[in-house]
Structures are given as structure tokens and as C-alpha cells.
Design an enzyme around this catalytic site. Structure first.
Site, PDB file in Angstrom:
ATOM      1  N   LYS A  14     -96.191  38.928  11.494  1.00 53.71           N
ATOM      2  CA  LYS A  14     -97.378  38.179  11.927  1.00 53.71           C
ATOM      3  C   LYS A  14     -98.082  37.511  10.742  1.00 53.71           C
ATOM      4  O   LYS A  14     -98.423  36.332  10.796  1.00 53.71           O
ATOM      5  CB  LYS A  14     -98.377  39.122  12.637  1.00 53.71           C
ATOM      6  N   ARG A  89    -105.634  43.610  20.437  1.00 56.85           N
ATOM      7  CA  ARG A  89    -104.689  44.726  20.463  1.00 56.85           C
ATOM      8  C   ARG A  89    -104.896  45.618  21.666  1.00 56.85           C
ATOM      9  O   ARG A  89    -104.151  46.579  21.845  1.00 56.85           O
ATOM     10  CB  ARG A  89    -104.902  45.574  19.218  1.00 56.85           C
ATOM     11  N   ARG A 128     -91.998  46.916   1.834  1.00 53.38           N
ATOM     12  CA  ARG A 128     -93.270  46.391   1.363  1.00 53.38           C
ATOM     13  C   ARG A 128     -94.112  47.500   0.728  1.00 53.38           C
ATOM     14  O   ARG A 128     -94.802  47.278  -0.262  1.00 53.38           O
ATOM     15  CB  ARG A 128     -94.059  45.764   2.524  1.00 53.38           C
ATOM     16  N   ARG A 134    -100.744  49.413   0.370  1.00 52.58           N
ATOM     17  CA  ARG A 134    -101.378  49.675   1.663  1.00 52.58           C
ATOM     18  C   ARG A 134    -101.216  51.144   2.015  1.00 52.58           C
ATOM     19  O   ARG A 134    -100.100  51.676   2.019  1.00 52.58           O
ATOM     20  CB  ARG A 134    -100.758  48.788   2.755  1.00 52.58           C
ATOM     21  N   ARG A 145     -98.133  54.146  13.766  1.00 54.54           N
ATOM     22  CA  ARG A 145     -98.521  52.765  14.118  1.00 54.54           C
ATOM     23  C   ARG A 145     -97.625  52.233  15.224  1.00 54.54           C
ATOM     24  O   ARG A 145     -98.084  51.530  16.129  1.00 54.54           O
ATOM     25  CB  ARG A 145     -98.433  51.852  12.887  1.00 54.54           C
TER      26      ARG A 145
HETATM   27  P1  AP5 Z   1     -95.747  40.944   7.709  1.00 53.92           P
HETATM   28  O1  AP5 Z   1     -95.748  39.469   7.806  1.00 53.92           O
HETATM   29  O2  AP5 Z   1     -96.717  41.598   6.823  1.00 53.92           O
HETATM   30  O3  AP5 Z   1     -95.811  41.597   9.177  1.00 53.92           O
HETATM   31  P2  AP5 Z   1     -97.048  41.975  10.058  1.00 53.92           P
HETATM   32  O4  AP5 Z   1     -96.620  41.847  11.472  1.00 53.92           O
HETATM   33  O5  AP5 Z   1     -98.254  41.225   9.605  1.00 53.92           O
HETATM   34  O6  AP5 Z   1     -97.147  43.524   9.681  1.00 53.92           O
HETATM   35  P3  AP5 Z   1     -98.406  44.414   9.421  1.00 53.92           P
HETATM   36  O7  AP5 Z   1     -97.885  45.639   8.768  1.00 53.92           O
HETATM   37  O8  AP5 Z   1     -99.505  43.679   8.763  1.00 53.92           O
HETATM   38  O9  AP5 Z   1     -98.792  44.727  10.925  1.00 53.92           O
HETATM   39  P4  AP5 Z   1     -99.838  45.655  11.552  1.00 53.92           P
HETATM   40  O10 AP5 Z   1    -100.047  45.082  12.874  1.00 53.92           O
HETATM   41  O11 AP5 Z   1     -99.438  47.097  11.509  1.00 53.92           O
HETATM   42  O12 AP5 Z   1    -101.072  45.587  10.522  1.00 53.92           O
HETATM   43  P5  AP5 Z   1    -102.538  45.030  10.621  1.00 53.92           P
HETATM   44  O13 AP5 Z   1    -102.928  44.666   9.259  1.00 53.92           O
HETATM   45  O14 AP5 Z   1    -102.705  44.067  11.709  1.00 53.92           O
HETATM   46  O15 AP5 Z   1     -94.259  41.379   7.300  1.00 53.92           O
HETATM   47  C1  AP5 Z   1     -93.946  42.720   7.013  1.00 53.92           C
HETATM   48  C2  AP5 Z   1     -93.030  42.766   5.771  1.00 53.92           C
HETATM   49  O16 AP5 Z   1     -91.783  42.165   6.110  1.00 53.92           O
HETATM   50  C3  AP5 Z   1     -93.571  41.966   4.571  1.00 53.92           C
HETATM   51  O17 AP5 Z   1     -93.240  42.628   3.398  1.00 53.92           O
HETATM   52  C4  AP5 Z   1     -92.840  40.614   4.669  1.00 53.92           C
HETATM   53  O18 AP5 Z   1     -92.687  40.023   3.414  1.00 53.92           O
HETATM   54  C5  AP5 Z   1     -91.528  41.030   5.274  1.00 53.92           C
HETATM   55  N1  AP5 Z   1     -90.952  40.002   6.152  1.00 53.92           N
HETATM   56  C6  AP5 Z   1     -91.631  39.173   7.005  1.00 53.92           C
HETATM   57  N2  AP5 Z   1     -90.774  38.361   7.662  1.00 53.92           N
HETATM   58  C7  AP5 Z   1     -89.531  38.695   7.230  1.00 53.92           C
HETATM   59  C8  AP5 Z   1     -88.226  38.201   7.543  1.00 53.92           C
HETATM   60  N3  AP5 Z   1     -88.039  37.225   8.430  1.00 53.92           N
HETATM   61  N4  AP5 Z   1     -87.174  38.759   6.921  1.00 53.92           N
HETATM   62  C9  AP5 Z   1     -87.349  39.774   6.002  1.00 53.92           C
HETATM   63  N5  AP5 Z   1     -88.565  40.276   5.652  1.00 53.92           N
HETATM   64  C10 AP5 Z   1     -89.637  39.733   6.264  1.00 53.92           C
HETATM   65  O19 AP5 Z   1    -103.329  46.358  11.045  1.00 53.92           O
HETATM   66  C11 AP5 Z   1    -103.423  47.472  10.179  1.00 53.92           C
HETATM   67  C12 AP5 Z   1    -104.328  48.510  10.804  1.00 53.92           C
HETATM   68  O20 AP5 Z   1    -105.648  47.984  10.926  1.00 53.92           O
HETATM   69  C13 AP5 Z   1    -103.959  48.970  12.212  1.00 53.92           C
HETATM   70  O21 AP5 Z   1    -103.016  50.032  12.196  1.00 53.92           O
HETATM   71  C14 AP5 Z   1    -105.317  49.422  12.735  1.00 53.92           C
HETATM   72  O22 AP5 Z   1    -105.663  50.684  12.231  1.00 53.92           O
HETATM   73  C15 AP5 Z   1    -106.267  48.393  12.132  1.00 53.92           C
HETATM   74  N6  AP5 Z   1    -106.453  47.203  12.986  1.00 53.92           N
HETATM   75  C16 AP5 Z   1    -106.118  45.914  12.682  1.00 53.92           C
HETATM   76  N7  AP5 Z   1    -106.438  45.095  13.685  1.00 53.92           N
HETATM   77  C17 AP5 Z   1    -106.977  45.870  14.654  1.00 53.92           C
HETATM   78  C18 AP5 Z   1    -107.457  45.593  15.968  1.00 53.92           C
HETATM   79  N8  AP5 Z   1    -107.460  44.341  16.475  1.00 53.92           N
HETATM   80  N9  AP5 Z   1    -107.915  46.637  16.707  1.00 53.92           N
HETATM   81  C19 AP5 Z   1    -107.939  47.907  16.208  1.00 53.92           C
HETATM   82  N10 AP5 Z   1    -107.488  48.228  14.977  1.00 53.92           N
HETATM   83  C20 AP5 Z   1    -107.001  47.222  14.218  1.00 53.92           C
HETATM   84 MG    MG Z   2    -100.160  41.767   8.867  1.00 52.55          MG
END
Ligand code: AP5
Ligand code: MG
Length: 192
Positions: A14, A89, A128, A134, A145
Site C-alpha cells: 500500500k 480498516r 523490511r 518498525r 497483524r
Molecule cells: P509496503 O508498501 O510498506 O506495504 P504496506 O501494505 O504499506 O505494509 P504495511 O506494513 O505498512 O501495512 P500495515 O497495514 O500493516 O501498516 P500500517 O502502517 O497501515 O511494502 C512492504 C514491504 O515490501 C516494503 O519493504 C516494500 O519495499 C516491499 N515491497 C513492496 N512492493 C513490493 C513488490 N512488488 N515486490 C517486492 N517487495 C515489495 O499500520 C500499522 C499499524 O498502525 C496497524 O497494525 C495498527 O495498529 C495501526 N493502524 C494504522 N491504521 C489504522 C487504522 N485505520 N485503524 C486502526 N489502527 C490503525
Molecule cells: Mg504501509
């Protein structure tokens, strides 16, 4: 104003794809995960609360997230478009987004769901985790997660499917291949 949600499991790409989209289309980016991590880095009251949930791989309560979005949306009211990443979410968040956008005279145009097998998600996050700093990029928290995602988040795709606004995109391949698949969907929307 174009409103696009980039949706998918942890590690589905994402954040990576949102960055490419904002530079391609000139849209703004709202990532609730990035906003929460910034609050944690500044050690704010919100950050301290959020950290306890994030470190456990649990969702931060809806009221906290919705309040935060309400606040940040003001700063984006003149944007050409907004890419939401990691939000909504839960159904409560999706309902709140609908209400908040309604007040600004706009609505969600599209949800793009990145489809990635679980094995690949885990590999990407652990890779990552070697450098990201993180607190939630470790195997234990990743598993939590993922189960939170399946239990509480995955079903909100249906919310947008019912409105005819959901598109699935294969999230496996090179970053550029995936970006092209997403652009195809957004270009189609923009040509209508
Ligand atoms: P990346 O692009 O970082 O993927 P992502 O989907 O953004 O993954 P996240 O880990 O950020 O998702 P998440 O939903 O758990 O975290 P969030 O910050 O929203 O890619 C991942 C890795 O793969 C990177 O290293 C990238 O380089 C690599 N990659 C990408 N594309 C690739 C490809 N095609 N091929 C190979 N490698 C690739 O949330 C974190 C926490 O915050 C949650 O657990 C929760 O506690 C809280 N939170 C956030 N939003 C909310 C909400 N709306 N409601 C409640 N709690 C929330
Ligand atoms: Mg992300």
C-alpha cells in the site's frame, strides 16, 4: 476531488504504491500508519496511546483514528485527489469516511485491493524489518497483524463491492508492473 483507497493486508504494498501514485497523479497521500508513527516519534499523548496497540499488532480504536482523520482532512481540502492508505480498516471507519467526505461534498471513487499471498506478505515484512526500525515488523506481531486483518478489516472490501467501487489488482510482480495495473484502473475512472 478524486478519492482512492489503496487496500490490502500488511505488506501488500500500500505504502509503496501510494508513493508512486501521488507522484504520477499529483494527489495527496493520507496513511494512518504513517500519521500514528509520526505521533509516536513526537511522543504525543495520541502517540503514546497508539503505540500500545501498534506494538501488539492490534487496531487503534476507531474513535482515535476517526478524530485524527477529521483533523487531517481539513489540511487536504484543496487537494486534486487523496490516496488513503491503511484507512478505513473497519466498517465504523468506512461509515465515518463517507460522512466526513460528504461534508466536503465528495465521496470515495475507488477502492483498489492489492492481492498478495500470505507467504509473500510475511517475507516482505520480515525483510523490511531488518532495517525499518518498525516495532511491529517481527514474526510474532506480523502474525497478529494478519489475523486482525482477516478478522476485522478484510470484509470491508464488501462495503465497496456493494457500491460497485471495488477493484482487485494482482499485488505480486515488480513494483512497476503493479503500479501499471493500478494506473489502468484509475485512468479508466478518470476517463469516465
Ligand atoms: P509496503 O508498501 O510498506 O506495504 P504496506 O501494505 O504499506 O505494509 P504495511 O506494513 O505498512 O501495512 P500495515 O497495514 O500493516 O501498516 P500500517 O502502517 O497501515 O511494502 C512492504 C514491504 O515490501 C516494503 O519493504 C516494500 O519495499 C516491499 N515491497 C513492496 N512492493 C513490493 C513488490 N512488488 N515486490 C517486492 N517487495 C515489495 O499500520 C500499522 C499499524 O498502525 C496497524 O497494525 C495498527 O495498529 C495501526 N493502524 C494504522 N491504521 C489504522 C487504522 N485505520 N485503524 C486502526 N489502527 C490503525
Ligand atoms: Mg504501509
Amino acid at each position: 476531488m478524486r478519492i482512492v483507497i489503496i487496500f490490502g493486508a500488511p505488506g501488500s504494498g500500500k505504502g509503496t504504491q501510494s508513493e508512486l501514485l501521488i507522484s504520477h497523479y499529483g494527489y495527496n497521500h493520507i496513511s494512518t500508519g504513517d500519521l500514528l508513527r509520526a505521533e509516536i516519534a513526537q511522543n504525543t499523548e495520541l502517540g503514546q496511546i497508539a503505540k500500545t496497540y501498534i506494538d501488539q499488532g492490534q487496531l487503534v480504536p476507531d474513535s482515535t483514528i476517526i478524530g485524527m482523520i477529521e483533523h487531517v482532512l481539513e489540511a487536504h481540502k484543496d487537494a486534486k485527489g487523496i490516496i488513503f492508505d491503511g484507512f478505513p480498516r473497519t466498517v465504523a471507519q468506512a461509515d465515518a469516511l463517507c460522512d466526513l467526505l460528504g461534508k466536503h461534498g465528495t465521496q470515495v471513487d475507488l477502492m483498489i485491493e492489492l492481492e498478495v499471498p500470505e507467504k509473500v506478505l510475511i517475507e516482505r515484512i520480515l525483510e523490511r524489518g531488518k532495517a525499518s526500525g518498525r516495532s511491529d515488523d517481527n514474526l510474532d506481531t506480523v502474525n497478529k497483524r494478519l489475523s486482525v486483518y482477516y478478522d476485522q478489516t478484510a470484509s470491508i472490501a464488501d462495503y465497496y463491492k456493494k457500491k460497485g467501487k471495488h477493484r482487485s489488482v494482482d499485488g505480486v510482480g515488480t513494483i512497476e508492473q503493479i503500479a501499471e495495473r493500478i494506473r489502468k484502473e484509475i485512468d479508466q475512472l478518470n476517463s469516465n
